[in-house]
Design an enzyme around this catalytic site. Structure first.
Site, PDB file in Angstrom:
ATOM      1  CG  HIS A 190      -9.819   3.547   7.733  1.00 51.82           C
ATOM      2  ND1 HIS A 190      -9.585   4.217   6.559  1.00 51.82           N
ATOM      3  CD2 HIS A 190      -9.951   4.498   8.693  1.00 51.82           C
ATOM      4  CE1 HIS A 190      -9.567   5.523   6.788  1.00 51.82           C
ATOM      5  NE2 HIS A 190      -9.784   5.723   8.074  1.00 51.82           N
ATOM      6  CE  LYS A 197      -1.569  -2.102  -3.440  1.00 50.97           C
ATOM      7  NZ  LYS A 197      -2.635  -1.146  -3.238  1.00 50.97           N
ATOM      8  NE  ARG A 198      -1.539  -2.750   5.841  1.00 54.08           N
ATOM      9  CZ  ARG A 198      -2.593  -3.571   6.003  1.00 54.08           C
ATOM     10  NH1 ARG A 198      -2.422  -4.760   6.564  1.00 54.08           N
ATOM     11  NH2 ARG A 198      -3.795  -3.212   5.606  1.00 54.08           N
ATOM     12  CB  THR A 200      -4.910   6.351  -0.701  1.00 53.51           C
ATOM     13  OG1 THR A 200      -3.971   5.733   0.183  1.00 53.51           O
ATOM     14  CG2 THR A 200      -6.198   6.650   0.048  1.00 53.51           C
ATOM     15  CE  LYS A 235      -1.134   8.331  -1.759  1.00 56.63           C
ATOM     16  NZ  LYS A 235      -0.626   7.448  -0.690  1.00 56.63           N
ATOM     17  CE  LYS A 255      -3.045  -3.603   1.964  1.00 57.88           C
ATOM     18  NZ  LYS A 255      -3.994  -2.653   1.360  1.00 57.88           N
TER      19      LYS A 255
END
Length: 835
Positions: free
Chosen positions: A379, A570-571, A678, A682, A576
């Site tokens: 991952h 998100k985290r 992911t 969504k 990111k």
């Protein structure tokens, strides 16, 4: 018209034929009727021993949940009996995280009880939302890894695959996030403080786990000392309800306990605390999800947790196998084990130990069985996330496993030297034991060597994994590598979370899409249908109004649903790039300050996510975003035109509300760093348009919907990699006027008054430290993409048309498709319908 898409697996159907399904809003195979009202009243009275006037919403929630569990329990038992009788090949999904969210509403939906449940709430004059809110989000995961595992379990049950999840029953989740003066503060997440009506304890199936050391709590830390010890693993089962209630699989979570929980003689002698020491020490193992890994003590506890998960799960599945099978050679024909990232990779030596020591098999046969049973999902491409454990920990805690690992490493090195005799460094690069300082065991290498399959979770991720991250092993075992792009379950993330949009879709094309997302392709022609465009636009409007109302009631925050809802949830991590989003907002803020009459669509920017407690840079980003929010909120020059909201305590339940309401999805990771993502799927499924980089699964999403229906920007993964030796953020500062204006405003302390430490840290991240994640390299193209986004939003019909094309192209990103690929190509398992 051709349905679906060419890549969709056809070996077995995703679900039974339509005529075998009950109507979407009719009674499913499990009925909920007047007798269930009696169930509820019985639980309300006898579980609480209180009069109706004394019970509150929490007691009502527990009574309803237990009533639903009563309804599904027979089917749950029938599922297990069918597997025992039919003896099919079964899938065991091992994961450190299962971010399952709340269970009551999801189980009602999947059992097809929602119309009856609504009638029940109305007839009993109960506040449905208040009661559903009594259930805490299960503290069993943190981010995408755990949510993916939950989606996969949903799909396996819906597709009637004989599957089971194994995880740990953490007493406390990662933490509850509070924001104090802009900073993240961590509070205990005691999600099991009240009884969980969904779990069923199975103490009769407890397993004993042996360690080569003893443990004690000293100075608040769990420490290993000389001498052998044992722990008990107590299983707790939770039902995983497939859509329609035909199959109900199990998530089994392990809680640690002491073999002797109480020293009676010591207690009688007055040693009150030490009499409970063994119990407290044992329970520490599953006390907290993700202990602080900035210390060796936290890392050591993590290591113990991972072995505890593996040892309990393998003992349990071997027991189940031996009930119906006597020949160890049949194990790979009856058992498939999927390792969800490196956390459960100790499965390789533990399974070898069982086969060598317990079953008495020779090495070659044991190794062949192990590889045929195990499959590994990677991952991450981040080196720090590819776990490596010190050899000395194995020496102290798992000496037998160390012997096995060293032998695996020796054989692997021999194989490499035989194949590439002239490459002197290859064996060291690919070996399982890293022989440099510290002598570390590379868990990803162990998983690849000890399994028959290694897969990435998006096309670009799988390619970089093979070509860069583990290139030497991929060249050695090229036939073992594949890609399985992630997916999300449409039941929770569209049907349940966004009923307005789900009704639009069902009214247009029928309800087969719920279990066959390929049918969403049928929506593409409707992107030109004015009536359907209006209906989808109204569904988005309703979702925004619902979210705004919920946010005001829950947090006292008032937002304007007439603004663009622009989300990044998100985290929190540097790669990111929540900080890049912050730079974009500062640029827009600057434009409004310089020219108040500039044509700019009013916008509300939503951020949500947690930073790991020891990750100081991520916590600094949260602080900066909150300072940015406060400054903009207090500036009358931009009032009503820009708003920044950081939502604390991000969880599945919040995502279920915000994602349907969002107009824009930010997927802006540095290209080549995001494995898949992911949340992007969504958002796409719910009709948000993506502004993002060509990274992770966003690339495949844009290919499916057409890049013209995305707002793509920034460097590619190849450009990021090529610039590592020469990239200089100062060039962008000196040559791009808007970039300089943004940084000058930030570094002037405009958003961080009286907090010079924050200014210094941001200067180091973006300029002095080299801008590792290329914020400044991508800012200009991000702003250009944002301008295209604003222009399109002024043409609402065109915007909604693109949203429809995104929804219609999201079928490929269903977890049903992903699981069908795993089942067909890796696990080789088939459905086992429950009569």
């Amino acid at each position: 018209m051709t349905r679906g898409y060419a890549a969709f697996p056809t070996r077995f159907p995703l679900y039974n034929a339509p005529d075998d399904l009950p109507p979407q809003y009719g009674c499913g195979p499990i009925k909920f009727n007047g007798s269930n009202n009696a169930l509820y009243e019985r639980h309300l009275l006898f579980d609480n021993a209180l009069s109706p006037s004394e019970v509150g919403d929490r007691e009502r929630y527990e009574a309803i949940a237990r009533s639903v569990r009563d309804v599904l329990s027979q089917r749950w038992q029938q599922t297990e009996e069918t597997y025992s009788r039919e003896n099919p090949k079964r899938v065991y999904y091992l994961s450190m995280e299962f971010l399952i969210g709340r269970s009551l509403s999801n189980n009602i939906l999947n059992l097809r009880l929602d119309p009856m449940a609504r009638r029940f709430f109305a007839e009993n004059q109960l506040d449905e939302l208040a009661i559903l809110a009594q259930e805490p989000d299960a503290g069993l995961g943190n981010g995408g890894l755990g949510r993916l595992a939950a989606c996969f379990l949903d799909s396996m049950a819906t597709m009637q695959l004989p599957g089971m999840g194994y995880g740990l029953r953490f007493e406390y989740g990662m933490f509850k996030q509070q924001i104090v003066n802009g900073w993240q503060c961590e509070q205990p997440d005691n999600w099991l403080r009240r009884p969980d009506p969904w779990e069923v304890a199975r103490p009769q199936l407890a397993v004993t786990i042996e360690f080569g050391c003893s443990f004690e709590v000293r100075g608040g830390n769990l420490k290993a000392t000389a001498g052998a010890s044992t722990l008990l693993g107590i299983p707790y089962d939770r039902p995983i309800v497939g859509y329609g209630g035909k199959t109900i699989n199990t998530l089994r979570l392990w809680a640690s306990a002491a073999t002797n929980s109480f020293d009676f003689q010591g207690f009688s002698a007055g040693e009150f605390v030490s009499a409970l020491a063994e119990r407290l020490t044992a329970e520490t193992v599953t006390r907290v999800l993700y202990p602080d890994d900035s210390t060796s003590m936290g890392q050591g506890l993590r290591f113990v947790q991972e072995y505890f998960l593996v040892a309990c799960s393998l003992a349990d599945l071997v027991r189940r196998f031996r009930l119906n099978n006597s020949d160890w050679n049949c194990l790979p024909d009856k058992v498939a084990i999927q390792l969800n990232d490196t956390h459960p990779c100790l499965t390789v030596p533990e399974l070898m130990r069982i086969l060598l020591d317990d079953a008495g098999l020779d090495w070659e046969l044991a190794w062949d069985i192990t590889k045929r049973m195990l499959a590994y999902t990677n991952h991450t491409l981040l080196p720090e996330a590819l776990e490596k454990w010190p050899l000395r920990w194995f020496e102290l805690m798992l000496p037998r496993h160390l012997e096995i690992i060293l032998e695996i490493d020796r054989r692997l090195r021999e194989e490499i030297v035989t194949r590439w005799p002239e490459d002197n460094d290859r064996a060291e690069r690919a070996g399982i034991v890293e022989r440099g300082a510290g002598h570390l065991v590379r868990m990803a290498h162990l998983a690849i060597a000890g399994s028959h399959s290694t897969n990435g979770v998006a096309a670009i991720h799988s390619r970089l994994l093979r070509d860069v991250t583990v290139r030497d092993l991929a060249e050695l075992y090229s036939d073992r590598f594949s890609n399985k792009t992630n997916g999300v379950t449409p039941r929770r993330w569209l049907l349940m979370s966004n009923p307005g949009l789900a009704n639009c879709i069902t009214n247009a094309i029928g309800d087969r899409w719920i279990t066959n997302m390929a049918d969403l392709e049928l929506l593409k022609p409707l992107a030109e249908d004015g009536e359907f465009i209006a209906a989808v636009g109204m569904a988005k409007r309703q979702a925004k109004l619902r979210f705004a109302e919920w946010l005001k009631s829950q947090a006292g925050i008032q937002v304007d649903p007439d603004t663009i809802f622009d989300s990044q949830i998100k985290r929190i991590h540097e790669y990111k790039r929540q900080l890049l989003n912050g730079l974009r907002i500062v640029a827009l803020y600057n434009r409004l300050r310089e020219n108040p009459h500039v044509d700019m669509q009013p916008r509300t920017f939503f951020f949500a996510g947690k930073a790991a407690p020891a990750y100081q840079v991520a916590k600094l980003i949260i602080k900066f975003l909150n300072n940015l929010a406060d400054t903009i909120d207090g500036d009358p020059a931009v009032h009503g035109r820009l708003r920044v909201v950081f939502l604390p305590e991000y969880c599945v339940s919040m995502a279920e509300r915000l994602i349907p309401a969002s107009d824009v999805s930010n997927q802006i990771s540095t290209a080549g760093y995001e494995a898949s993502g992911t949340s992007n799927m969504k958002f796409m499924m719910n009709g948000a348009l993506t502004i993002g980089t060509r990274d992770g699964a966003t690339i495949e999403m844009a290919e499916a919907a057409g890049e013209e229906n995305f707002f793509l920007f920034g460097l590619t993964a190849e450009q990021v990699a090529a610039g590592r030796d020469w990239y200089n953020p100062w060039w962008h500062y000196e040559n791009e006027p808007e970039t300089r204006a943004v940084l000058d405003l930030i570094l002037s302390g405009h958003f961080t008054r009286h907090e010079p430490m924050i200014v210094d840290a941001l200067r180091n991240i973006l300029l002095i430290g080299g801008d590792t994640y290329r914020h400044l390299a991508d800012l200009g193209s991000y702003m250009a993409a944002d301008l295209r986004l604003q222009s399109l939003y002024t043409k609402q019909e065109a915007w909604t048309r693109r949203a429809i094309l995104n929804i219609a192209s999201s079928g490929k990103f269903s977890s049903d498709r992903t699981i069908a690929e795993y089942a067909n190509e890796i696990w080789h398992v088939s459905p086992c319908p429950v009569p």
